[in-house]
Enzyme design. Sequence first.
Site, PDB file in Angstrom:
ATOM      1  N   ASN A 295       0.931  -1.104   0.016  1.00 51.70           N
ATOM      2  CA  ASN A 295      -0.172  -0.016  -0.137  1.00 51.70           C
ATOM      3  C   ASN A 295       0.885   1.154  -0.093  1.00 51.70           C
ATOM      4  OD1 ASN A 295      -1.917   2.145   0.362  1.00 51.70           O
ATOM      5  ND2 ASN A 295      -2.255   1.410   2.568  1.00 51.70           N
ATOM      6  N   TRP A 296       1.034   1.934  -1.347  1.00 51.19           N
ATOM      7  CA  TRP A 296       1.932   2.966  -1.337  1.00 51.19           C
ATOM      8  C   TRP A 296       1.395   4.217  -0.717  1.00 51.19           C
ATOM      9  CZ3 TRP A 296       4.637   2.645  -6.991  1.00 51.19           C
ATOM     10  CH2 TRP A 296       5.174   1.612  -7.006  1.00 51.19           C
ATOM     11  N   LYS A 297       0.257   4.019  -0.423  1.00 54.12           N
ATOM     12  CA  LYS A 297      -0.608   5.294  -0.012  1.00 54.12           C
ATOM     13  C   LYS A 297      -0.459   6.507  -0.878  1.00 54.12           C
ATOM     14  CE  LYS A 297      -0.300   3.402   4.779  1.00 54.12           C
ATOM     15  NZ  LYS A 297      -0.473   3.548   6.136  1.00 54.12           N
TER      16      LYS A 297
ATOM     17  N   HIS B 122      -9.614   1.120   4.780  1.00 55.44           N
ATOM     18  CA  HIS B 122      -8.401   1.573   5.803  1.00 55.44           C
ATOM     19  C   HIS B 122      -8.577   2.480   6.782  1.00 55.44           C
ATOM     20  CE1 HIS B 122      -4.413   2.729   6.606  1.00 55.44           C
ATOM     21  NE2 HIS B 122      -3.772   1.480   5.713  1.00 55.44           N
TER      22      HIS B 122
ATOM     23  N   GLU C 148      -7.204   4.803   7.556  1.00 55.83           N
ATOM     24  CA  GLU C 148      -6.855   6.149   7.427  1.00 55.83           C
ATOM     25  C   GLU C 148      -7.899   6.739   6.622  1.00 55.83           C
ATOM     26  OE1 GLU C 148      -3.134   5.664   5.364  1.00 55.83           O
ATOM     27  OE2 GLU C 148      -2.266   5.211   7.334  1.00 55.83           O
TER      28      GLU C 148
ATOM     29  N   GLU D 251      -5.289  -4.669  11.081  1.00 55.52           N
ATOM     30  CA  GLU D 251      -4.459  -3.689  11.372  1.00 55.52           C
ATOM     31  C   GLU D 251      -4.987  -2.742  12.368  1.00 55.52           C
ATOM     32  OE1 GLU D 251      -2.524  -2.464   7.242  1.00 55.52           O
ATOM     33  OE2 GLU D 251      -4.271  -1.170   7.520  1.00 55.52           O
TER      34      GLU D 251
ATOM     35  N   GLY E 162       2.311   2.517  10.858  1.00 55.82           N
ATOM     36  CA  GLY E 162       3.356   3.799  10.767  1.00 55.82           C
ATOM     37  C   GLY E 162       4.134   4.046  12.072  1.00 55.82           C
TER      38      GLY E 162
ATOM     39  N   SER F 143       3.235  -1.748  10.568  1.00 52.86           N
ATOM     40  CA  SER F 143       4.580  -1.535  10.927  1.00 52.86           C
ATOM     41  C   SER F 143       5.286  -2.947  10.560  1.00 52.86           C
ATOM     42  CB  SER F 143       4.883  -1.330  12.357  1.00 52.86           C
ATOM     43  OG  SER F 143       4.686   0.153  12.839  1.00 52.86           O
TER      44      SER F 143
HETATM   45  P1  PGA Z   1       2.665   0.604   7.715  1.00 50.02           P
HETATM   46  O1  PGA Z   1       1.171   0.736   7.208  1.00 50.02           O
HETATM   47  O2  PGA Z   1       3.244  -0.608   7.372  1.00 50.02           O
HETATM   48  O3  PGA Z   1       3.440   1.746   7.275  1.00 50.02           O
HETATM   49  O4  PGA Z   1       2.455   0.634   9.067  1.00 50.02           O
HETATM   50  C1  PGA Z   1       0.562  -0.395   6.983  1.00 50.02           C
HETATM   51  C2  PGA Z   1      -0.957   0.170   6.504  1.00 50.02           C
HETATM   52  O5  PGA Z   1      -1.457   1.176   6.835  1.00 50.02           O
HETATM   53  O6  PGA Z   1      -1.651  -0.419   5.564  1.00 50.02           O
END
Ligand code: PGA
Length: 250
Positions: free
Chosen positions: A10-12, A97, A99, A167, A173, A212
């Site tokens: 997931n490059w966001k 997600h 976010e 998650e 993150g 993470s």
């Molecule tokens: P992260 O993000 O690996 O940077 O913790 C995971 C995600 O949000 O899917």
Amino acid sequence: MPPRPLFVANWKMNGLHADGLARASALAGHAAGGDCGGDIVVCPPATLLFALRAVFAGSQIELGGQDCHATPEGAHTGDVSAPMLADAGCAYVIVGHSERRAGHGEADETVAGKAAAAHAAGLATIVCVGESAVDRDDGRALAVIGRQVERSLPDGSTTDNTAIAYEPVWAIGTGRTPAQADIEAAHAEVRAGWERRFSGSGAALRVLYGGSVTARNAGEIMAAPGVDGVLVGGASLSADAFWQICQACR
Ligand code: PGA
């Protein structure tokens, strides 16, 4: 037989044309060396989908979107629909997600609507669930996870068109990951939620861990019972690190 592992990058909101193409090419180069033993999906920003489709053509790497709208087209400025993602070469899309849930106010029912639209467009969904730090501290983590699973999945979800990513919000993150036993318990609750929702076995459901994940911890996380893959944010921005993570099922 456990399900075939699934590794999702997931490059966001990261990647301009040049560096996105370079990263994708490096990953395709790794993948050309042989099957890692799992399915690999890269979810870049929507602006890069068409360019990456060409890079991944003929490789084992599939494309995914990071979100989609619940309707196929219309007056929704800034949104991307599931048919548009399919048209751009996607086989998968992430929905729900944290976010999106936190930053865009998406409730479970919104997520279910998006997932239904994705299935209607022929996409497989990666539906995200996970508790906040407060939920965990208050001893509600499993209850929250189970409820999100039950409410975020539309009718018509199958173990072929759906994977669920656990998650924990506090692990995304942050460099913090749950104890193996907590991952195992959460994944068992995801499967139990699936079984309550659909009155059927969740044995074939792919349940991913996200939060993470790095090349260093992927092997240990993949070894936890009930973990069928990982959803990787930060570490997926390095083709080398993500490819090492994809080797973790060996
Ligand atoms: P992260 O993000 O690996 O940077 O913790 C995971 C995600 O949000 O899917």
